[in-house]
Design a protein around this motif. Structure first.
Motif, PDB file in Angstrom:
ATOM      1  N   GLN A   1       0.750  -1.318   0.168  1.00 34.97           N
ATOM      2  CA  GLN A   1       0.053  -0.051   0.164  1.00 34.97           C
ATOM      3  C   GLN A   1       1.129   0.968  -0.071  1.00 34.97           C
ATOM      4  O   GLN A   1       0.492   2.250  -0.602  1.00 34.97           O
ATOM      5  CB  GLN A   1      -1.654  -0.085   0.771  1.00 34.97           C
TER       6      GLN A   1
ATOM      7  N   GLN B   1      -7.931   6.723  -0.736  1.00 34.16           N
ATOM      8  CA  GLN B   1      -7.132   5.772   0.682  1.00 34.16           C
ATOM      9  C   GLN B   1      -5.900   6.958   1.213  1.00 34.16           C
ATOM     10  O   GLN B   1      -5.479   7.488   1.851  1.00 34.16           O
ATOM     11  CB  GLN B   1      -6.633   4.541   0.527  1.00 34.16           C
TER      12      GLN B   1
ATOM     13  N   ASP C   1      -7.125   9.666   3.297  1.00 28.52           N
ATOM     14  CA  ASP C   1      -7.142   9.334   4.344  1.00 28.52           C
ATOM     15  C   ASP C   1      -6.503   9.087   5.233  1.00 28.52           C
ATOM     16  O   ASP C   1      -5.868   9.089   6.611  1.00 28.52           O
ATOM     17  CB  ASP C   1      -8.077   7.772   4.489  1.00 28.52           C
TER      18      ASP C   1
END
Length: 254
Positions: free
Chosen positions: A23, A226, A229
């Motif tokens: 990620q 994402q 965030d």
């Protein structure tokens, strides 16, 4: 049996760590051409400035690295729409959340334009209209950018000037060449600390006659929810830990 459970747990932990590693990414972020001390882009040197460093640290808190590109502010919407970057220092009204552009919950920094005078000059500035007739130095384009009330106040004023040289503007104020300096408060503080040739220890009065910029489009914007965030979480972490203030203090130490 216990050994099997331990092995299974280890496998799960390893999978989680691998997922976190996948990620984390290099985030391509667009910045406008340098606005010292928020963003400093000196050829041959690593980018700096407290807005840049805060964005970099907020993303790093979630394992991301930052790859900056410096462009004209007006070019940012098209470049994001074309997929040339993952995010930008600030957004734009053309970049709407409903169209897939995700804004940070909080502004990375707050821009605050003010009028500043020397206390000894005893200048009264309680509103934008009070600038009428006063000798003023400010940034280029201010008469078009600061709103109609400001434009009306400085119209046809022979003692009104717009300069690009920030240090020169600060020196003009402290040398008594103008009654008021108008510009961003952090920009003033940064160049005041560097100015030489005038007594910058003189007490000043900061007249907050302009509203701080609190538009959502001044927040960092990302093309991936994402990432947004992660940035939100990282920025909150910086503020809680005190790192945010420490970064700012490197550039504005007062």
């Amino acid at each position: 049996m216990k050994k099997s459970i331990r092995l299974a747990c280890a496998a799960l932990v390893g999978t989680a760590l691998c997922a976190a590693s996948v990620q984390a990414k290099e985030v391509k972020v667009l910045f406008s051409f340098a606005l010292v001390p928020y963003v400093i882009n000196t050829p041959g040197q690593e980018a700096s400035g407290f807005e840049y460093e805060i964005m970099k640290a907020a993303l790093a808190a979630k394992g991301h690295t930052i790859k900056p590109s410096f462009v004209a502010m007006g070019a940012i919407p098209k470049m994001l729409k074309d997929g040339a970057a993952d995010g930008a220092q600030r957004g734009n009204p053309d970049l709407r959340e409903g169209d897939g552009y995700f804004y940070a919950d909080d502004a990375t920094v707050t821009y605050q334009d003010v009028a500043i005078s020397l206390k000894k000059s005893n200048v009264s500035i309680n509103g934008v209209g009070d600038l009428k007739g006063k000798s003023i130095v400010t940034f280029q384009g201010a008469s078009n950018f600061m709103g109609p009330e400001f434009a009306a106040a400085v119209k046809d004023n022979p003692n009104y000037s717009e300069l690009s040289d920030e240090k020169r503007k600060v020196l003009q104020l402290f040398a008594g060449g103008v009654q008021a300096y108008i510009g961003d408060l952090n920009v003033f503080k940064y160049y005041k600390a560097q100015a030489a040739g005038a007594d910058t220890t003189q007490e000043v009065v900061i007249h907050k006659v302009f509203a701080p910029s609190n538009l959502q489009t001044n927040h960092a914007v990302f093309r991936d929810k994402q990432l947004r965030d992660d940035f939100n979480a990282g920025l909150k972490q910086l503020k809680t830990s005190g790192q945010y203030k420490a970064i700012v203090k490197k550039y504005i130490n007062e």
